[in-house]
Design an enzyme around this catalytic site. Sequence first.
Site, PDB file in Angstrom:
ATOM      1  CE  LYS A  66      -0.818   0.368   4.988  1.00  0.00           C
ATOM      2  NZ  LYS A  66      -0.137   1.644   5.216  1.00  0.00           N
ATOM      3  CB  THR A  67       4.085   2.199   1.627  1.00  0.00           C
ATOM      4  OG1 THR A  67       3.596   1.882   2.936  1.00  0.00           O
ATOM      5  CG2 THR A  67       4.950   3.444   1.707  1.00  0.00           C
ATOM      6  CG  ASP A 257      -1.389   4.763   5.297  1.00  0.00           C
ATOM      7  OD1 ASP A 257      -2.045   3.795   4.870  1.00  0.00           O
ATOM      8  OD2 ASP A 257      -0.186   4.679   5.645  1.00  0.00           O
ATOM      9  CD  GLU A 258      -2.177   1.460   8.560  1.00  0.00           C
ATOM     10  OE1 GLU A 258      -3.215   0.760   8.620  1.00  0.00           O
ATOM     11  OE2 GLU A 258      -1.045   0.971   8.412  1.00  0.00           O
ATOM     12  CD  GLN A 288      -3.197  -5.328   8.443  1.00  0.00           C
ATOM     13  OE1 GLN A 288      -2.182  -5.087   9.083  1.00  0.00           O
ATOM     14  NE2 GLN A 288      -3.229  -5.312   7.118  1.00  0.00           N
ATOM     15  NE  ARG A 642       1.690  -7.713  11.278  1.00  0.00           N
ATOM     16  CZ  ARG A 642       1.432  -6.957  10.219  1.00  0.00           C
ATOM     17  NH1 ARG A 642       2.299  -6.056   9.819  1.00  0.00           N
ATOM     18  NH2 ARG A 642       0.316  -7.103   9.539  1.00  0.00           N
TER      19      ARG A 642
END
Length: 781
Positions: A66-67, A257-258, A288, A642
Amino acid sequence: MDKDNPEQVLSGFLGGKTLPLFLRQRAGLLERMALDYHTLLNPSQAAAVLQTEGPCMIIAGAGSGKTRVLTYRIAHLLEKGVDPFNILALTFTNKAAKEMRARIEKVVGPEAKNVWMGTFHSIFARILRSEAEKIGFPRHFTIYDTQDSKTLVSQIVKELDLDDKLYKPSMVLGRISSAKNKLISVQQYLNDPVIRQDDEAALRPKIGVIYQQYQSRCFKAGAMDFDDLLFNTNVLFKDHPEALNKYQNIFRYVMVDEYQDTNYSQYLITRKLAAKERNICVVGDDAQSIYAFRGADITNILNFEKDYPELEVFKLEQNYRSTKNIVKAANSVIKNNKAQLRKDVFSENEEGTLIEVLKAASDNEEGKLIANSIFEDKMNLHLSYDHFAILYRTNAQSRAMEEALRKLNIKYKIVGGLSFYQRKEIKDLVAYLRLTVNPNDEQALRRVINYPKRGIGDTTVSKLINTAEETNHTLWEVVANATSFLGARLSGAITQFAEQIKSYAVIAGKEDAFEAAKFIAKNSGMIEELYADKSIEGLSRYENIQELLNGIKAYTEDPERDDKSLASFLQDIALVTDADTKDAQQDGEAVTLMTIHSAKGLEFRNVYIVGLEENLFPSQMMITSRADLEEERRLFYVAITRAEKKLTLSYATSRYQWGNLRSCEKSRFLDEIDPQFVDFKFSSGPGSGESPFGHVLERRSNLIPPAPRKTVASSYKPSADFQPSDTSNLATGQRVEHPKFGFGTVSKLETQAGSTKAIIQFEEVGEKTLLLSFAKLRVLS
């Protein structure tokens, strides 16, 4: 005019005037960059980048890049000719903003510096600095950290003569923070009958009064806490439509973002800013969303389409981080959540090893198994210890892990320890700096008025505070005019202190942050005092002050920083969060220990998730409602994702709690993982007759998946008249009912170290061993 020269063409529209440099650069940007997004990105990523107009939502699965998408999306906007000053990109950590800005700069050059990019708090603190006077605050208002706020609440509780055990600062602040995140003002809080009833039911009817006093004291001190930065931005936009209109015109493109982590206050700000152009792009993953306890509202992302019916939705479903087995296992868990945006996350990486599940007899043995596994993998696979992370639900679980790692001489570091800026000596010097910039900062003033000691004792400070309250002046006004308020006899040392602070303000007005801070550190007497302490602790404190000054020096020497003032530096450090410092703690070869909440956004080659037991993970406090349980499941999903190459899960069948050994049941989440992705391993406890090194007792073949194991009947409903009985005289052969396991017969009783265990054969779930001090049993016969 050369029609093939883009600069001359654009210049022609300006009547032949010279174009500003950034426009001249952008005139040839398309030709220079020639970015082919379909080559650089996968189809879903490219589609999300190229859709720049109107509202869009990018649902980004774990490890889906996504970044990268956000980076290229901003680059594409600049490529199209959008002024960077018209782009607002909001993140949740300064680290994420810096990383994104650096990436964009590599693609488009120095123009990236002009994009409004940063955390919600840093961006809106910047706006409030410019507009503060509209809402009655000074331009250089102080930003209180959590410790400042707790100290202020403690003072108010004491002044109101309330029970500090009932009105604990962290609890009161949590209640106030929750109100602010929902944009509930003091007056609304005091006038809402439902809120009053809740506080009265909790035996804390004075929280509203504390909230009122807290806000009043912050306002008088020219200070805002973190929640105020968002609350007051909403106040600014609501009460001053001209300010809202100004920023709507500036921010033609808004990116968040997020987005799954936004609260109501953040949601409202972004919706208002995007209302005019409607060019809003939110990026996030509902799977998330794990910060409800901080006020995050998952419905912001789940219901985003209701605000924007014309919404374009893009799903980034390819996971580039983890093996196929890990991704599929995570999918099999999260599919059990009902409230979610459906997506099919996949990986084209290798299949990878199966997920290991370790069963230990105790939490100490669990630690040994994990430490042995790390040591073996490190040696056999030639890995570095920083490839490993141990994740847990609560900080207390680190003890058993630390002991086991130490016994094998395995280096480790715990993320989430005391922050550099929370150390006493750092807070002392920063208090001097804050007071220099904002003399009305009451918390800073009270902290340093007699440090180093200058003969202004607690009695004198109390007199100053009482005088300020009685005369309706700020504490600084009383200190700065002590002779008028207290008389010449009592005011000597106080007047000298006030003159000191005034002299610091003069220096800060002339010099940069470093020169001002160095002057204050020396002239306050702090350097001399710390240098005189030759103990190990004293030397460490002295070195920490040096390190702070080094940091300020680096801040002022940053060529990209325009404002090098002390006020600017203080705002910068006030907005540093734990999430921004945790990566700095991960340098060096050491195993990382951290809570799952702290691990969000990170990745490790090998991950161990420990303590997978009912009432621990999921937490006992999170199983009373579907919403809470689904949040716990999302937390487990975050933990699983993770891991890059290897994932190990573990649980113990017994664990100490408050000094008592209690029996544990494995987590329901283990049963939700598709068995074909799992390799079950069991510990070799005492008496098992097995080698202490051979803890692999059973391996499930992934070629022939075993039949799903019977799960505990969590849906069992106890009898309508169920009431736990006194089990002090429980005997073998008696029939009992358990609220979760149903009906059973006591087959054996054992007493060890003062605790009695009952071995019960239940009709539905088989044999269970329960500690009578914890078990809720209804004795039937």
